[in-house]
Scaffold this active site. Structure first.
Site, short mmCIF file in Angstrom:
data_model
loop_
_atom_site.label_atom_id
_atom_site.label_comp_id
_atom_site.label_asym_id
_atom_site.label_seq_id
_atom_site.Cartn_x
_atom_site.Cartn_y
_atom_site.Cartn_z
N CYS A 208 1.02 62.32 118.31
CA CYS A 208 0.59 61.29 117.38
C CYS A 208 0.37 59.98 118.15
CB CYS A 208 1.45 61.09 116.31
SG CYS A 208 1.26 59.85 115.21
N CYS B 63 -4.32 56.64 111.95
CA CYS B 63 -4.06 57.77 112.65
C CYS B 63 -4.62 57.42 113.87
CB CYS B 63 -4.70 58.85 112.13
SG CYS B 63 -4.58 60.49 113.15
#
Length: 269
Positions: A67, A211
């Protein structure tokens, strides 16, 4: 168990020191991340100093390899703990391999991290028989889109208005059986000011305010389709991220992060 909370452009994470944290299962992680009955977060990160590395769980308790915003928040955590300084390049272990990180500013805290390298081998994300070339999921019909691996599976779809995409539309793509393990879905629009507007539905989370790997995947796809060159500015609902690519195609993600607070969690046993 001591938890610290950080956010990067609204993508928020609980972070715990791995030497002081009991082993947890997916249900316990999901309980901590629950926004109504827990502390609330998009994910949980277990941080390790030796070697410098992070383990990542999604909000629903599923594991994630990588991530981009989570990595940036980990760098912030490691800096506040005194594990790293702002004068060196740091190498951090993730579920998708080693990543380099650089601290650009401490007040406000801004860092740059290697988010991943695009991998266009379609068999990383689908077992379906395929034609050669850039992967376009056939069930998406004539939409301008592509899918590839960048830390995790990503599908990028260019659309006139990302904000009009419904939960059901996003979920139906992200969980479609065409994708072996699901996919993050990034809905993208090029704006006249030169920015990319990106709204991302993440596996194991749902809609997020940002994101990091999705911002990178969107910028790479926009460059492939000739919509904008790299480096690019990516406007997520939670803020602005910068994406560039190195000569060996690694995506570099830059942006701010914020320490929110420190809490003591109940035993997870």
């Amino acid at each position: 168990m001591i938890l610290e909370k950080y956010q990067g452009c609204g993508n928020d994470f609980l972070i715990a020191d791995g030497t002081r944290t009991p082993v947890m299962d997916c249900a316990q992680v999901a309980a901590l991340c629950d926004r109504h009955r827990g502390f609330g977060a998009d994910g949980l990160i277990i941080a390790h100093r030796d070697p410098l590395s992070m383990e990542l769980w999604n909000q629903d308790g599923s594991r994630a390899n990588m991530c981009g915003n989570g990595l940036r928040c980990f760098v912030h955590y490691a800096y506040r703990k005194g594990w790293i300084d702002a004068d060196h390049t740091w190498v951090i272990g993730t579920g998708d391999g080693l990543r380099q990180a650089w601290i650009c500013s401490t007040e406000p805290f801004i860092c740059k991290v290697e988010a991943g390298k695009p991998d266009f081998d379609a068999h990383r994300i689908t077992q379906q028989p395929l034609l050669p070339g850039l992967l376009h999921a056939p069930f998406l019909s004539q939409q301008q889109s592509c899918s590839f691996w960048l830390g995790v599976p990503h599908t990028v779809i260019f659309t006139a208005d990302p904000d009009r995409i419904s939960d059901d539309q996003a979920r139906s793509i992200g969980t479609h059986p065409f994708f072996s393990e699901g996919t993050n879905v990034n809905f993208v629009r090029w704006r006249e000011n030169g920015e990319l507007q990106v709204r991302t539905w993440e596996r194991g989370v749902g809609w997020t305010l940002a994101c990091g790997t999705g911002a990178c995947a969107s910028a790479v796809a926009a460059a492939i389709f000739g919509l904008c060159p790299l480096p690019a500015q990516v406007r997520c609902p939670g803020g602005l991220l910068s994406v560039e690519q190195t000569g060996d195609q690694f995506c570099l993600l830059s942006g701010p992060s914020q320490f929110i607070g420190r809490v003591e969690g109940r035993d997870c046993g």
